[in-house]
Design an enzyme around this catalytic site. Structure first.
Site, PDB file in Angstrom:
ATOM      1  N   ASN A  42      -8.596  -2.344 -11.954  1.00 23.50           N
ATOM      2  CA  ASN A  42      -7.444  -1.756 -11.278  1.00 23.50           C
ATOM      3  C   ASN A  42      -6.270  -1.789 -12.248  1.00 23.50           C
ATOM      4  O   ASN A  42      -5.623  -2.822 -12.423  1.00 23.50           O
ATOM      5  CB  ASN A  42      -7.117  -2.536 -10.003  1.00 23.50           C
ATOM      6  N   ASP A  57      -4.462  10.217  -7.892  1.00 24.53           N
ATOM      7  CA  ASP A  57      -4.405  10.336  -6.436  1.00 24.53           C
ATOM      8  C   ASP A  57      -2.971  10.656  -6.022  1.00 24.53           C
ATOM      9  O   ASP A  57      -2.046   9.903  -6.329  1.00 24.53           O
ATOM     10  CB  ASP A  57      -4.853   9.011  -5.814  1.00 24.53           C
ATOM     11  N   GLU A 109     -13.574  16.549 -15.390  1.00 22.99           N
ATOM     12  CA  GLU A 109     -14.284  17.226 -14.301  1.00 22.99           C
ATOM     13  C   GLU A 109     -13.305  17.756 -13.259  1.00 22.99           C
ATOM     14  O   GLU A 109     -13.488  18.852 -12.721  1.00 22.99           O
ATOM     15  CB  GLU A 109     -15.287  16.265 -13.658  1.00 22.99           C
TER      16      GLU A 109
END
EC number: 2.1.1.33
Length: 247
Positions: A128, A151, A227
């Protein structure tokens, strides 16, 4: 090997054609809660990191200089390894199956290119980065950091979870050397505006001009090497790029 739950048969997780792992066996939700109490092994300090276990050919004086934060399935990390064969790049990914895929992908690429020693300069760890980045890197160690399609945490109550915020920007400035660069790319305009606002308000960063950004050889690769970037291109979505220099 992976078991097909419907058929009860064992399937290879690696393609017999390319020799690379197949993403369909490593699927996981698109994002992970960075505040949740995940279980991670992490070093107490940068001096405790066993870099040789990640980079077998690392020289005694070499250090990791590029960090791809939230590297996803590793497409851009692989590109970095190809573009900068003399630099060490690390991918940091919080999702377990996704990081497993990248680790297996790098191992397969190294095996396929054993004669040339290609891809020995890239590695991935599951961690993290919002919590443990200073545990891995010394002051002024990094030359480049990448935050590609992070995100967006759309809900206002979750904006504090965004990986670009004032507190974390100070941590990034600590591990970045003077003149080092932070590359950001997103397909969410609101997040792009958030990033630009927070980074331009921080006293230790300045935004590159469009001319400077376009002259960077990495810039064209940011659009579809990953991607997620390739998916945005396929869907004819928008890309929002901003690059910042550590003052």
């Amino acid at each position: 090997m992976v078991t097909n739950s419907q058929e009860g048969e064992t399937l290879p997780a690696t393609s017999s054609v390319t020799g690379l792992p197949q993403k369909r066996f490593y699927r996981q939700r698109a994002h992970s809660n960075p505040i949740a109490d995940h279980s991670f092994d992490y070093p107490a300090r940068p001096e405790d990191v066993d870099w040789r276990s990640l980079y077998p050919n690392i020289g005694s004086e070499q250090q990791v200089e590029f960090a791809d934060i939230g590297c996803g399935y590793g497409g851009f990390l692989v590109t970095l390894g190809e573009m900068f064969p003399d630099k060490l790049a690390i991918g940091m990914e919080i999702r377990v199956k996704v990081s497993d895929y990248v680790i297996d992908r790098i191992a397969a690429l190294r095996m396929k290119n054993a004669e040339t020693s290609a891809y020995q300069n890239i590695a991935c760890i599951r961690t993290n980065a919002m919590k443990y980045l200073p545990n891995y890197f010394q002051k002024s160690q990094l030359e480049k950091m990448f935050f590609l399609y992070p995100d967006p945490h759309f809900k206002r109550a979750k904006h504090k979870w965004r990986i670009i915020n004032q507190a974390l920007l100070s941590e990034y400035a600590y591990v970045l050397r003077s003149g080092g660069l932070v590359y950001t790319m997103t397909d969410v305009e609101d997040l792009h505006k958030w990033i630009v606002s927070h980074m331009t308000q921080h006293p230790l960063y300045e935004r590159l001009t469009d001319e400077e950004a376009n002259a960077d050889p990495i810039t064209p690769k940011l659009y579809q090497s990953s991607e997620e970037g390739a998916k945005v291109v396929r869907n004819k979505g928008d890309h929002f790029l901003a690059i910042f220099r550590r003052i």
